[in-house]
Design a protein around this motif. Structure first.
Motif, PDB file in Angstrom:
ATOM      1  N   ILE A  68      13.105 -12.773  15.084  1.00 37.85           N
ATOM      2  CA  ILE A  68      13.859 -12.740  13.831  1.00 37.85           C
ATOM      3  C   ILE A  68      15.339 -12.487  14.106  1.00 37.85           C
ATOM      4  CG2 ILE A  68      14.105 -11.632  11.563  1.00 37.85           C
ATOM      5  CD1 ILE A  68      11.569 -13.429  11.871  1.00 37.85           C
ATOM      6  N   SER A  69      15.670 -11.648  15.104  1.00 37.27           N
ATOM      7  CA  SER A  69      17.074 -11.488  15.489  1.00 37.27           C
ATOM      8  C   SER A  69      17.665 -12.827  15.905  1.00 37.27           C
ATOM      9  CB  SER A  69      17.221 -10.497  16.650  1.00 37.27           C
ATOM     10  OG  SER A  69      17.025  -9.178  16.248  1.00 37.27           O
ATOM     11  N   LYS A  70      16.904 -13.587  16.659  1.00 33.70           N
ATOM     12  CA  LYS A  70      17.378 -14.892  17.120  1.00 33.70           C
ATOM     13  C   LYS A  70      17.541 -15.871  15.961  1.00 33.70           C
ATOM     14  CE  LYS A  70      15.403 -14.706  21.760  1.00 33.70           C
ATOM     15  NZ  LYS A  70      14.446 -15.345  22.671  1.00 33.70           N
ATOM     16  N   ALA A 121      12.220  -6.728   5.821  1.00 28.82           N
ATOM     17  CA  ALA A 121      10.877  -6.341   6.278  1.00 28.82           C
ATOM     18  C   ALA A 121      10.469  -7.135   7.515  1.00 28.82           C
ATOM     19  CB  ALA A 121       9.860  -6.538   5.154  1.00 28.82           C
ATOM     20  N   ALA A 122      10.781  -8.421   7.510  1.00 28.93           N
ATOM     21  CA  ALA A 122      10.455  -9.260   8.672  1.00 28.93           C
ATOM     22  C   ALA A 122      11.219  -8.801   9.908  1.00 28.93           C
ATOM     23  CB  ALA A 122      10.769 -10.728   8.367  1.00 28.93           C
ATOM     24  N   HIS A 123      12.506  -8.481   9.746  1.00 29.50           N
ATOM     25  CA  HIS A 123      13.313  -8.068  10.891  1.00 29.50           C
ATOM     26  C   HIS A 123      12.859  -6.712  11.426  1.00 29.50           C
ATOM     27  CE1 HIS A 123      17.558  -7.843  12.852  1.00 29.50           C
ATOM     28  NE2 HIS A 123      16.639  -8.236  13.700  1.00 29.50           N
ATOM     29  N   ALA A 124      12.627  -5.762  10.519  1.00 25.93           N
ATOM     30  CA  ALA A 124      12.170  -4.439  10.952  1.00 25.93           C
ATOM     31  C   ALA A 124      10.848  -4.534  11.703  1.00 25.93           C
ATOM     32  CB  ALA A 124      12.035  -3.493   9.755  1.00 25.93           C
ATOM     33  N   SER A 125       9.913  -5.309  11.180  1.00 25.84           N
ATOM     34  CA  SER A 125       8.598  -5.397  11.823  1.00 25.84           C
ATOM     35  C   SER A 125       8.662  -6.161  13.139  1.00 25.84           C
ATOM     36  CB  SER A 125       7.566  -6.008  10.872  1.00 25.84           C
ATOM     37  OG  SER A 125       7.923  -7.314  10.482  1.00 25.84           O
ATOM     38  N   CYS A 126       9.454  -7.215  13.190  1.00 27.31           N
ATOM     39  CA  CYS A 126       9.582  -8.005  14.419  1.00 27.31           C
ATOM     40  C   CYS A 126      10.228  -7.178  15.532  1.00 27.31           C
ATOM     41  CB  CYS A 126      10.403  -9.255  14.129  1.00 27.31           C
ATOM     42  SG  CYS A 126      10.586 -10.366  15.537  1.00 27.31           S
ATOM     43  N   PRO A 170      14.660 -12.428  -1.533  1.00 26.54           N
ATOM     44  CA  PRO A 170      14.692 -12.915  -0.156  1.00 26.54           C
ATOM     45  C   PRO A 170      15.237 -11.909   0.852  1.00 26.54           C
ATOM     46  CG  PRO A 170      15.423 -14.629  -1.647  1.00 26.54           C
ATOM     47  CD  PRO A 170      15.300 -13.374  -2.464  1.00 26.54           C
ATOM     48  N   GLU A 171      16.253 -11.135   0.452  1.00 28.23           N
ATOM     49  CA  GLU A 171      16.871 -10.215   1.406  1.00 28.23           C
ATOM     50  C   GLU A 171      15.920  -9.092   1.815  1.00 28.23           C
ATOM     51  OE1 GLU A 171      19.428 -12.889  -0.139  1.00 28.23           O
ATOM     52  OE2 GLU A 171      18.515 -11.379  -1.431  1.00 28.23           O
ATOM     53  N   GLU A 172      15.134  -8.552   0.879  1.00 26.84           N
ATOM     54  CA  GLU A 172      14.206  -7.493   1.278  1.00 26.84           C
ATOM     55  C   GLU A 172      13.060  -8.061   2.107  1.00 26.84           C
ATOM     56  OE1 GLU A 172      12.540  -5.170  -1.917  1.00 26.84           O
ATOM     57  OE2 GLU A 172      11.117  -6.729  -2.458  1.00 26.84           O
ATOM     58  N   LEU A 173      12.700  -9.317   1.865  1.00 26.77           N
ATOM     59  CA  LEU A 173      11.662  -9.940   2.700  1.00 26.77           C
ATOM     60  C   LEU A 173      12.192 -10.167   4.117  1.00 26.77           C
ATOM     61  CD1 LEU A 173      10.245 -12.476   0.099  1.00 26.77           C
ATOM     62  CD2 LEU A 173       9.225 -10.302   0.827  1.00 26.77           C
ATOM     63  N   LYS A 223      18.383  -2.938   6.871  1.00 25.46           N
ATOM     64  CA  LYS A 223      19.137  -3.128   5.628  1.00 25.46           C
ATOM     65  C   LYS A 223      19.915  -4.433   5.758  1.00 25.46           C
ATOM     66  CE  LYS A 223      19.484   1.711   4.358  1.00 25.46           C
ATOM     67  NZ  LYS A 223      20.375   2.825   4.014  1.00 25.46           N
ATOM     68  N   VAL A 224      19.541  -5.391   4.934  1.00 25.77           N
ATOM     69  CA  VAL A 224      20.153  -6.713   4.968  1.00 25.77           C
ATOM     70  C   VAL A 224      21.238  -6.780   3.896  1.00 25.77           C
ATOM     71  CG1 VAL A 224      19.717  -9.161   4.511  1.00 25.77           C
ATOM     72  CG2 VAL A 224      18.157  -7.863   5.974  1.00 25.77           C
ATOM     73  N   SER A 225      22.434  -7.205   4.305  1.00 26.09           N
ATOM     74  CA  SER A 225      23.580  -7.295   3.395  1.00 26.09           C
ATOM     75  C   SER A 225      23.777  -8.724   2.919  1.00 26.09           C
ATOM     76  CB  SER A 225      24.860  -6.844   4.104  1.00 26.09           C
ATOM     77  OG  SER A 225      24.744  -5.501   4.509  1.00 26.09           O
TER      78      SER A 225
END
Length: 141
Positions: free
Chosen positions: A126-128, A53-58, A47-50, A82-84
């Motif tokens: 996605i930030s929101k 990817a969603a955050h980077a692309s958005c 889930p974290e890498e998905l 990079k999601v922690s």
């Protein structure tokens, strides 16, 4: 309103369980995930890498539109997120999404670029969505 979907199936429980995740578009179709792909180096996704990817692309798309709306018509944007995932009590929490951006935008100055990038970081959907600290490191080449 636009609605997109993803689905997951998990067989077995806990560390012994195995899962598969799919997306409406079919880009992911029964991709493997489980304890070993999330907490170890197993083959598959998590889930974290998905989310990363969603955050980077958005964010990158939001920045692209922000730059276009400011009158820029050429450029290149490369973003890594990079999601922690941190331990929290008996469970875990996604605590941070760290965005790293490298950009080439001919004719833009650093202050205007920072303003547009910070707006994209704050306002991409996605930030929101994330209930976590969202950071952005910018590099204008």
């Amino acid at each position: 309103m636009i609605v997109r979907s993803g689905s997951a199936h998990y067989s077995g429980l806990g560390k012994d369980g195995k899962g598969h995740v799919s997306t409406q578009s079919g880009v992911l179709d029964k991709q493997q995930y489980g304890f070993n792909t999330r907490f170890e180096d197993g083959k598959g996704t998590n889930p974290e890498e998905l989310i990363a990817a969603a955050h980077a692309s958005c964010f990158t798309m939001a920045l692209s539109f922000g730059l276009a709306n400011a009158g820029y018509s050429d450029g290149e944007l490369d973003t890594t997120a990079k999601v922690s995932l941190d331990k929290e009590g008996e469970g875990f929490k996604v605590s941070k999404s760290a965005l790293t951006l490298q950009a080439k935008v001919p004719g833009i100055d650093a202050d205007e670029f920072a303003k547009i990038a910070d707006d994209a970081k704050a306002n991409c959907p996605i930030s929101k969505l994330l209930n976590a600290e969202v950071t952005l490191e910018r590099t204008l080449l």
